[in-house]
Design a protein around this motif. Structure first.
Motif, short mmCIF file in Angstrom:
data_model
loop_
_atom_site.label_atom_id
_atom_site.label_comp_id
_atom_site.label_asym_id
_atom_site.label_seq_id
_atom_site.Cartn_x
_atom_site.Cartn_y
_atom_site.Cartn_z
N ALA A 265 45.58 -11.89 -3.74
CA ALA A 265 46.17 -13.22 -3.55
C ALA A 265 47.68 -13.20 -3.58
O ALA A 265 48.32 -14.19 -3.29
CB ALA A 265 45.66 -14.16 -4.63
N SER A 282 56.74 -22.43 1.16
CA SER A 282 56.65 -22.12 2.59
C SER A 282 55.90 -20.82 2.82
O SER A 282 55.03 -20.74 3.71
CB SER A 282 58.07 -22.02 3.17
OG SER A 282 58.02 -21.64 4.53
N MET A 284 53.72 -19.37 0.82
CA MET A 284 52.31 -19.54 0.46
C MET A 284 51.53 -20.31 1.52
O MET A 284 50.38 -19.98 1.83
CB MET A 284 52.19 -20.22 -0.91
CG MET A 284 52.40 -19.24 -2.06
SD MET A 284 52.01 -19.94 -3.68
CE MET A 284 53.56 -20.71 -4.09
N LEU A 285 52.14 -21.34 2.09
CA LEU A 285 51.47 -22.09 3.15
C LEU A 285 51.28 -21.22 4.39
O LEU A 285 50.23 -21.25 5.04
CB LEU A 285 52.27 -23.35 3.49
CG LEU A 285 52.28 -24.45 2.42
CD1 LEU A 285 53.26 -25.55 2.81
CD2 LEU A 285 50.87 -25.04 2.21
N TRP A 286 52.30 -20.44 4.73
CA TRP A 286 52.25 -19.60 5.93
C TRP A 286 51.17 -18.53 5.80
O TRP A 286 50.46 -18.22 6.74
CB TRP A 286 53.61 -18.97 6.17
CG TRP A 286 53.69 -18.13 7.41
CD1 TRP A 286 53.75 -16.77 7.49
CD2 TRP A 286 53.69 -18.60 8.76
NE1 TRP A 286 53.79 -16.36 8.80
CE2 TRP A 286 53.76 -17.46 9.60
CE3 TRP A 286 53.64 -19.87 9.35
CZ2 TRP A 286 53.78 -17.56 10.98
CZ3 TRP A 286 53.67 -19.96 10.73
CH2 TRP A 286 53.73 -18.83 11.53
N GLN A 287 51.08 -17.94 4.57
CA GLN A 287 50.11 -16.86 4.36
C GLN A 287 48.79 -17.36 3.78
O GLN A 287 47.91 -16.56 3.47
CB GLN A 287 50.72 -15.80 3.44
CG GLN A 287 51.96 -15.14 4.02
CD GLN A 287 52.50 -14.01 3.16
OE1 GLN A 287 51.84 -13.54 2.24
NE2 GLN A 287 53.71 -13.58 3.44
N ASP A 288 48.68 -18.68 3.61
CA ASP A 288 47.47 -19.30 3.06
C ASP A 288 47.10 -18.68 1.70
O ASP A 288 45.98 -18.23 1.47
CB ASP A 288 46.29 -19.19 4.04
CG ASP A 288 45.14 -20.11 3.62
OD1 ASP A 288 45.40 -21.10 2.90
OD2 ASP A 288 44.00 -19.83 4.02
N LEU A 289 48.11 -18.67 0.81
CA LEU A 289 47.93 -18.11 -0.53
C LEU A 289 47.95 -19.23 -1.58
O LEU A 289 48.83 -20.10 -1.51
CB LEU A 289 49.05 -17.12 -0.86
CG LEU A 289 49.16 -15.88 0.03
CD1 LEU A 289 50.45 -15.14 -0.26
CD2 LEU A 289 47.96 -14.97 -0.17
N PRO A 290 47.06 -19.21 -2.55
CA PRO A 290 47.12 -20.20 -3.61
C PRO A 290 48.17 -19.87 -4.66
O PRO A 290 48.63 -20.73 -5.40
CB PRO A 290 45.72 -20.15 -4.23
CG PRO A 290 45.24 -18.76 -3.97
CD PRO A 290 45.86 -18.34 -2.65
N THR A 306 52.23 -20.74 -8.51
CA THR A 306 51.07 -21.26 -7.78
C THR A 306 51.46 -22.47 -6.95
O THR A 306 52.39 -23.21 -7.29
CB THR A 306 49.94 -21.66 -8.75
OG1 THR A 306 50.37 -22.80 -9.51
CG2 THR A 306 49.61 -20.51 -9.69
N ARG A 307 50.69 -22.67 -5.89
CA ARG A 307 50.89 -23.87 -5.05
C ARG A 307 50.68 -25.14 -5.86
O ARG A 307 51.43 -26.10 -5.75
CB ARG A 307 49.90 -23.84 -3.88
CG ARG A 307 50.54 -23.47 -2.56
CD ARG A 307 49.68 -23.86 -1.39
NE ARG A 307 48.49 -23.02 -1.28
CZ ARG A 307 47.62 -23.12 -0.27
NH1 ARG A 307 47.78 -24.04 0.66
NH2 ARG A 307 46.58 -22.32 -0.20
#
Length: 315
Positions: A265, A282, A284-290, A306-307
């Motif tokens: 993750a 940004s 985390m959203l781009w890589q779809d990471l929590p 964490t997001r």
């Protein structure tokens, strides 16, 4: 410290600066921001008497600038403009050494200072000292302009849209350099820009100007949270103020130092403690990471962000 008291500047019947009051504390970066023609560059040039004020007082460390020798006043203030203003027929080293030469520093001291500043500004002295301005990229030339302004170790640095003509990548790189240098040398700085994002990034305090007046003078966070007028609200942006607030906050403020990211993750790179929260979100959203690993200045993993934590407390 710099103080402006009811300062006005007229050009004929036109009022460019209208009875402004402004105090800039020692070691502070005050950014003057506003649309073209609002009086910000005129205000800057009155501080070093490149333009005389029509009314009011300008004090530097309690002394009225009109009582000072103009040449001596300017020698004690670094000045950086858009387009650098470098002498094209002088080498990089000679351009940087201009003010120390005027102050009659010994040659050994000048040479050492030139090397020190070029290294500070990420310009290899061996590779660049003997080049001429036309042999440099725009970003390199602007770095030389900053080095020249810092050469005699002035207490005050005046910067008039110094990065305005540069491409976005070079501009961001030089903004980062300015933040790094300011952490080391702590100059009292007056910086003019029309770019609110640049102002938010660099300023200790921002003075928003409109039609020759200061509409609001406050910290970047307070200007975003509590804009004093509709003009200021439109300048900072009505819809993305939350994201801009995130850009003011370092990752270290919201990270959890007692956790490590779950396997798979963390992403390949993670973020640094000094990076801003907006960048972390940004990525985390781009890589779809929590969540994502956080690294300290030594490159060691120091925690996780964490997001969920960003969304709960990022703004």
């Amino acid at each position: 410290m710099i103080e402006l008291k009811k300062v006005t500047r007229r050009f004929g019947d036109s009022v460019a600066v209208d009875r402004i009051n402004l105090t800039i504390e020692t070691g502070e970066v005050c950014v003057l921001v506003g649309s073209s023609g609002c009086g910000k560059s005129t205000t800057l040039r009155m501080i070093n008497r490149l333009l005389p004020s029509s009314e009011g007082e300008i004090l530097v460390d309690g002394e009225d600038v009109t009582s000072m020798n103009p040449q001596q006043l300017r020698l004690n203030m670094g000045y950086v403009i858009q387009g650098t203003g470098l002498f094209p027929h002088w080498t990089v080293a000679r351009n940087i050494a201009m003010v120390p030469r005027l102050l009659k520093w010994p040659k050994e001291r000048i040479d050492a200072r030139v090397d020190e500043l070029m290294t500070l500004l990420d310009l290899d002295p061996a590779a660049h000292a003997h080049k001429y301005p036309q042999q440099l990229s725009g970003g390199q030339a602007q770095r030389v302009g900053v080095a020249r302004a810092l050469a005699a170790d002035p207490n005050i640095l005046l910067m008039d849209e110094p990065f305005g003509a540069l491409d976005a990548i070079t501009r961001e790189s030089l903004q980062q350099e300015m933040l790094r240098i300011q952490q080391q040398v702590r100059k009292t700085t007056v910086f003019v820009t029309h770019d609110i994002d640049e102002a938010l990034k660099l300023a200790t305090r921002i003075a928003v100007m409109d039609q020759g007046r200061i509409i609001q003078h406050d910290t970047p966070e307070n200007i975003l949270r509590r804009p004093a007028s509709e003009f200021v609200e439109n300048l900072v942006g009505k819809q993305d103020r939350g994201l801009k607030l995130m850009s003011l906050r370092p990752v270290r403020d919201l990270m959890d130092r007692h956790q490590s990211p779950k396997p798979g993750a963390a992403g390949a790179e993670g973020v640094k403690e000094d990076d801003n929260v907006r960048l972390a979100l940004s990525v985390m959203l781009w890589q779809d990471l929590p969540e994502m690993a956080v690294f300290n200045a030594q490159g060691q993993e120091s925690g996780v962000i964490t997001r969920e934590r960003i969304i709960q407390g990022g703004a």
